[in-house]
Design a protein around this motif. Structure first.
Motif, PDB file in Angstrom:
ATOM      1  N   UNK A 134       5.691  57.127  29.938  1.00  0.00           N
ATOM      2  CA  UNK A 134       4.327  56.892  29.445  1.00  0.00           C
ATOM      3  C   UNK A 134       3.458  56.191  30.494  1.00  0.00           C
ATOM      4  N   UNK A 135       4.073  55.390  31.347  1.00  0.00           N
ATOM      5  CA  UNK A 135       3.321  54.766  32.447  1.00  0.00           C
ATOM      6  C   UNK A 135       2.862  55.857  33.406  1.00  0.00           C
ATOM      7  N   UNK A 136       3.760  56.761  33.745  1.00  0.00           N
ATOM      8  CA  UNK A 136       3.408  57.853  34.659  1.00  0.00           C
ATOM      9  C   UNK A 136       2.331  58.764  34.085  1.00  0.00           C
ATOM     10  N   UNK A 137       2.425  59.084  32.797  1.00  0.00           N
ATOM     11  CA  UNK A 137       1.465  60.054  32.248  1.00  0.00           C
ATOM     12  C   UNK A 137       0.197  59.424  31.674  1.00  0.00           C
ATOM     13  N   UNK A 138       0.073  58.092  31.792  1.00  0.00           N
ATOM     14  CA  UNK A 138      -1.167  57.420  31.389  1.00  0.00           C
ATOM     15  C   UNK A 138      -1.294  57.133  29.907  1.00  0.00           C
ATOM     16  N   UNK A 139      -0.200  57.245  29.140  1.00  0.00           N
ATOM     17  CA  UNK A 139      -0.268  56.985  27.697  1.00  0.00           C
ATOM     18  C   UNK A 139       0.328  55.634  27.303  1.00  0.00           C
TER      19      UNK A 139
END
Length: 146
Positions: A134-139
């Motif tokens: 979720x950190x990588x995908x911005x969520x």
């Protein structure tokens, strides 16, 4: 016994195993030493990063603390990201305590600095690899401080 008694070591190992085995990331490295000495220093100048995680050319700099997170820990991972990272890299502080309840001012400061905070609830309420994804995908969502 040594792994549990040394601050953060068991957390580093746990993260490495869970993140590596998930297959969601391009690479996961543990205990990475960066030597940034140059000719102006007589002695080596080094820093150790607990974990580096890369996915799609984005890099996470991760610091692990088994119990107490303080301002120094936030500043350290923030500076490592600023010094060694780029516009795609992000700093992460991983702590076994429930930071938003136990250290709300540190948690708020981390959020203000843009340091992603992975604390006890991240481990107990989610699959930890999903939290890092979720950190990588911005969520990624910070906990609400009450």
């Amino acid at each position: 016994r040594e792994m549990v008694s040394v601050s953060g070591s068991f957390l580093e190992n746990y993260l490495y195993i869970k993140l590596h085995d998930s297959g969601k990331f391009d690479d996961v490295k543990m205990s990475v030493v960066i030597d940034f000495s140059d000719d102006k220093y007589k002695y080596p100048v080094r820093c150790e990063l607990d974990c580096l995680i890369i996915k799609n050319n984005k890099l996470l700099f991760v610091s692990c603390k088994s119990n107490k997170a303080d301002t120094e820990a936030l500043n350290e991972i923030y500076v490592h990201n600023r010094h060694f990272g780029n516009v795609l890299s992000l700093p992460v502080l991983c702590v076994c305590e429930e930071m938003d309840h136990k250290y709300p001012s540190i948690y708020a400061k981390g959020e203000e600095l843009g340091v992603y905070l992975v604390d006890r609830s991240s481990f107990t309420e989610n699959e930890i690899s999903d939290v890092f994804a979720s950190i990588f995908d911005g969520t990624y969502a910070y906990d609400v401080i009450v």
